[in-house]
Design a protein around this motif. Structure first.
Motif, mmCIF file in Angstrom:
data_model
loop_
_atom_site.group_PDB
_atom_site.id
_atom_site.type_symbol
_atom_site.label_atom_id
_atom_site.label_comp_id
_atom_site.label_asym_id
_atom_site.label_seq_id
_atom_site.Cartn_x
_atom_site.Cartn_y
_atom_site.Cartn_z
ATOM 1 N N CYS A 12 0.838 -1.203 0.000
ATOM 2 C CA CYS A 12 0.000 0.000 0.000
ATOM 3 C C CYS A 12 0.871 1.251 0.000
ATOM 4 O O CYS A 12 1.000 1.942 1.014
ATOM 5 C CB CYS A 12 -0.910 -0.044 1.236
ATOM 6 S SG CYS A 12 -2.287 1.106 1.215
ATOM 7 N N PRO A 13 1.503 1.561 -1.134
ATOM 8 C CA PRO A 13 2.465 2.670 -1.173
ATOM 9 C C PRO A 13 1.870 4.044 -0.884
ATOM 10 O O PRO A 13 2.603 4.956 -0.489
ATOM 11 C CB PRO A 13 3.041 2.603 -2.592
ATOM 12 C CG PRO A 13 2.077 1.783 -3.379
ATOM 13 C CD PRO A 13 1.452 0.830 -2.415
ATOM 14 N N SER A 14 0.563 4.218 -1.039
ATOM 15 C CA SER A 14 -0.049 5.512 -0.723
ATOM 16 C C SER A 14 -0.263 5.689 0.768
ATOM 17 O O SER A 14 -0.452 6.813 1.248
ATOM 18 C CB SER A 14 -1.394 5.657 -1.437
ATOM 19 O OG SER A 14 -2.386 4.853 -0.807
ATOM 20 N N GLY A 15 -0.278 4.584 1.519
ATOM 21 C CA GLY A 15 -0.565 4.638 2.947
ATOM 22 C C GLY A 15 -2.035 4.624 3.276
ATOM 23 O O GLY A 15 -2.411 4.629 4.453
ATOM 24 N N THR A 16 -2.892 4.578 2.254
ATOM 25 C CA THR A 16 -4.342 4.535 2.473
ATOM 26 C C THR A 16 -4.905 3.252 1.887
ATOM 27 O O THR A 16 -4.764 2.998 0.687
ATOM 28 C CB THR A 16 -5.045 5.744 1.836
ATOM 29 O OG1 THR A 16 -4.610 6.938 2.491
ATOM 30 C CG2 THR A 16 -6.555 5.636 1.963
ATOM 31 N N GLY A 196 -7.172 -2.998 -1.084
ATOM 32 C CA GLY A 196 -6.345 -2.372 -2.110
ATOM 33 C C GLY A 196 -5.915 -0.958 -1.777
ATOM 34 O O GLY A 196 -6.618 -0.212 -1.079
ATOM 35 N N ASP A 197 -4.768 -0.584 -2.309
ATOM 36 C CA ASP A 197 -4.255 0.776 -2.209
ATOM 37 C C ASP A 197 -5.171 1.721 -2.979
ATOM 38 O O ASP A 197 -5.566 1.446 -4.117
ATOM 39 C CB ASP A 197 -2.841 0.815 -2.791
ATOM 40 C CG ASP A 197 -2.238 2.199 -2.757
ATOM 41 O OD1 ASP A 197 -1.529 2.513 -1.789
ATOM 42 O OD2 ASP A 197 -2.483 2.977 -3.709
ATOM 43 N N VAL A 198 -5.497 2.859 -2.381
ATOM 44 C CA VAL A 198 -6.463 3.763 -2.999
ATOM 45 C C VAL A 198 -5.992 4.263 -4.362
ATOM 46 O O VAL A 198 -6.794 4.366 -5.312
ATOM 47 C CB VAL A 198 -6.781 4.947 -2.055
ATOM 48 C CG1 VAL A 198 -5.544 5.772 -1.762
ATOM 49 C CG2 VAL A 198 -7.876 5.820 -2.645
ATOM 50 N N ASP A 199 -4.713 4.580 -4.497
ATOM 51 C CA ASP A 199 -4.223 5.097 -5.778
ATOM 52 C C ASP A 199 -4.171 4.000 -6.836
ATOM 53 O O ASP A 199 -4.436 4.240 -8.021
ATOM 54 C CB ASP A 199 -2.848 5.737 -5.609
ATOM 55 C CG ASP A 199 -2.907 7.017 -4.779
ATOM 56 O OD1 ASP A 199 -4.010 7.591 -4.645
ATOM 57 O OD2 ASP A 199 -1.859 7.436 -4.255
ATOM 58 N N ALA A 200 -3.839 2.780 -6.415
ATOM 59 C CA ALA A 200 -3.799 1.669 -7.366
ATOM 60 C C ALA A 200 -5.171 1.407 -7.957
ATOM 61 O O ALA A 200 -5.301 1.058 -9.140
ATOM 62 C CB ALA A 200 -3.273 0.410 -6.682
ATOM 63 N N LEU A 201 -6.221 1.582 -7.159
ATOM 64 C CA LEU A 201 -7.567 1.291 -7.652
ATOM 65 C C LEU A 201 -7.991 2.245 -8.772
ATOM 66 O O LEU A 201 -8.894 1.924 -9.546
ATOM 67 C CB LEU A 201 -8.578 1.343 -6.508
ATOM 68 C CG LEU A 201 -8.402 0.268 -5.425
ATOM 69 C CD1 LEU A 201 -9.546 0.353 -4.415
ATOM 70 C CD2 LEU A 201 -8.328 -1.127 -6.033
ATOM 71 N N ASP A 297 -0.800 -7.279 -9.084
ATOM 72 C CA ASP A 297 0.043 -6.094 -8.983
ATOM 73 C C ASP A 297 -0.494 -5.012 -9.918
ATOM 74 O O ASP A 297 -0.713 -5.245 -11.111
ATOM 75 C CB ASP A 297 1.485 -6.418 -9.351
ATOM 76 C CG ASP A 297 2.164 -7.312 -8.320
ATOM 77 O OD1 ASP A 297 1.704 -7.330 -7.168
ATOM 78 O OD2 ASP A 297 3.135 -8.002 -8.681
ATOM 79 N N LEU A 298 -0.698 -3.825 -9.357
ATOM 80 C CA LEU A 298 -1.112 -2.647 -10.111
ATOM 81 C C LEU A 298 -0.070 -1.565 -9.874
ATOM 82 O O LEU A 298 -0.100 -0.878 -8.854
ATOM 83 C CB LEU A 298 -2.498 -2.165 -9.656
ATOM 84 C CG LEU A 298 -3.673 -3.106 -9.913
ATOM 85 C CD1 LEU A 298 -4.922 -2.580 -9.217
ATOM 86 C CD2 LEU A 298 -3.933 -3.245 -11.413
ATOM 87 N N GLY A 299 0.870 -1.433 -10.800
ATOM 88 C CA GLY A 299 1.985 -0.524 -10.572
ATOM 89 C C GLY A 299 2.776 -1.004 -9.373
ATOM 90 O O GLY A 299 3.046 -2.205 -9.214
ATOM 91 N N PRO A 300 3.131 -0.109 -8.447
ATOM 92 C CA PRO A 300 3.926 -0.515 -7.283
ATOM 93 C C PRO A 300 3.100 -1.181 -6.178
ATOM 94 O O PRO A 300 3.652 -1.641 -5.185
ATOM 95 C CB PRO A 300 4.501 0.812 -6.783
ATOM 96 C CG PRO A 300 3.482 1.828 -7.183
ATOM 97 C CD PRO A 300 2.933 1.348 -8.505
ATOM 98 N N ALA A 301 1.788 -1.226 -6.344
ATOM 99 C CA ALA A 301 0.907 -1.769 -5.306
ATOM 100 C C ALA A 301 0.470 -3.192 -5.648
ATOM 101 O O ALA A 301 0.412 -3.575 -6.815
ATOM 102 C CB ALA A 301 -0.320 -0.879 -5.134
ATOM 103 N N ARG A 302 0.157 -3.944 -4.611
ATOM 104 C CA ARG A 302 -0.425 -5.270 -4.787
ATOM 105 C C ARG A 302 -1.755 -5.306 -4.035
ATOM 106 O O ARG A 302 -1.829 -4.929 -2.865
ATOM 107 C CB ARG A 302 0.505 -6.360 -4.259
ATOM 108 C CG ARG A 302 -0.121 -7.760 -4.287
ATOM 109 C CD ARG A 302 0.894 -8.839 -3.963
ATOM 110 N NE ARG A 302 1.885 -8.952 -5.037
ATOM 111 C CZ ARG A 302 2.884 -9.838 -5.035
ATOM 112 N NH1 ARG A 302 3.031 -10.678 -4.006
ATOM 113 N NH2 ARG A 302 3.735 -9.884 -6.043
ATOM 114 N N VAL A 303 -2.811 -5.746 -4.717
ATOM 115 C CA VAL A 303 -4.125 -5.859 -4.099
ATOM 116 C C VAL A 303 -4.472 -7.335 -3.934
ATOM 117 O O VAL A 303 -3.908 -8.202 -4.618
ATOM 118 C CB VAL A 303 -5.208 -5.136 -4.925
ATOM 119 C CG1 VAL A 303 -4.818 -3.680 -5.158
ATOM 120 C CG2 VAL A 303 -5.439 -5.829 -6.271
#
Length: 337
Positions: A12-16, A196-201, A297-303
């Motif tokens: 969760c690279p955004s922290g959210t 999931g990371d909010v930005d990845a979504l 994997d969606l960019g740097p995030a994994r959901v």
């Protein structure tokens, strides 16, 4: 005695972190206005209903008693009222004004100049301490303070004699939990939960194929007869036949042909058109998993998406906090499982 299983890991690279029914991500607007979502996805099958959806309004509760008024009015979580259909605006204003008069509250509804994108709702909710918000009426939870720099395990708990999960949890720390606070609840209509990371979504493609290809699958009591009629091979799912890695036009052609064949009396058949979207990718991995969970994997995030094992419903979400108030875990409970 409880048993704990690891379903996978997220990042969760955004922290959210957003907790949502993964089947509803076709409604997620990301950074766009919710008015850009196709009204047909919300069941708006006439021009009038489509205008109702696209013309919806968001309101903020304002005034000295805003917090008390929003809490006691109790229509939506937090200080915002989202996605109010155009035809319901006057009634909502009237009900809120009456509520404030009866309860001697100094608060008002202020119409927002534009609709709040779903990603913004999640970021704002997380910044306010975490909690819930609505996405076209579907309850979603967002929480901040999630570690950005490492993978986080997602664990599922099962009671000793049960078949379903009693809980799923994203673990952020091994520190002991000193307190637990409710974040809200998620609404599940597709029997699955996605972390999931909010930005990845915002990059999620729910229905559009990422590679231009699609599969067609069918099953049911008439599946063998249909497979013979259309020379369809068996897929890697028991009892399921169809085709994989077709161009979208070819997949549509085959799906329509099988559906037409299945209209004859006595031919009981389910036909599934599966474009190679992000949703298809994660569901394919989920179906192949012994615990019905899959990651993407969606960019740097994994959901991660997992089946609830108990169907649909409204499920409470809690945050466990350490002695300093840091998030130790985010837990989804499945009461009665």
């Amino acid at each position: 005695m409880e048993k704990i299983f690891e379903l996978g890991e997220i990042s969760c690279p955004s922290g959210t972190l957003v907790v949502i029914d993964g089947g509803h991500l076709g409604l997620w607007s990301g950074e766009r206005s919710p008015s850009e979502i196709d009204p047909a996805l919300l069941g708006a099958d006439t021009p009038e209903r489509a205008r109702e959806v696209t013309g919806s309004v968001d309101f903020a509760v304002t005034g000295p008693d805003a917090s008390a008024a929003a809490r006691s009015f109790d229509r939506q979580p937090g200080m915002m009222l989202h996605d109010i259909p155009a035809s319901g605006v006057a009634d909502l204003r009237r009900m809120f004004e009456n509520h404030c008069q009866v309860n001697a509250l100094d608060a008002h509804l202020a119409a927002m100049p534009s609709r709040e994108p779903h990603a913004h709702r999640a970021h704002r909710t997380a910044a306010e301490g975490g909690g819930g918000f609505l996405m076209f009426g579907v309850p979603v939870v967002a929480v901040g303070g999630v570690p950005r720099d490492r993978r986080l395990p997602v664990l599922a708990t099962r009671s000793g004699d049960g078949q379903g999960w009693t809980e799923m949890a994203v673990r952020m720390s091994d520190a002991p939990a000193e307190t637990s606070v409710p974040l809200g609840r998620i609404g599940v209509d597709w029997a699955r939960v996605l972390f999931g990371d909010v930005d990845a979504l915002s990059a999620w493609q729910h229905d559009e194929p990422v590679d231009g290809l699609a599969d067609v699958a069918f099953w049911g009591t008439a599946a063998h007869a249909a497979a013979t009629a259309f020379a369809a091979p068996e897929l890697d799912e028991p009892g399921v036949h169809g085709w994989t890695d077709l161009t979208v036009p070819k997949a549509v052609e085959k799906a329509l042909a099988v559906q037409s064949w299945a209209q004859e009396p006595g031919r009981r058949l389910m036909v599934d058109f599966r474009p190679h979207s992000h949703h298809w990718q994660i569901m394919r991995r989920l179906r192949a998993s012994v615990h019905e969970s899959g990651t993407l994997d969606l960019g740097p995030a994994r959901v991660l998406c997992a089946m609830t094992a108990c169907g649909d419903g409204y499920f409470p979400v809690m945050a466990d906090l350490d002695a300093r108030g840091g998030v130790v875990a985010v837990r989804v409970s499945f009461p009665g499982a």
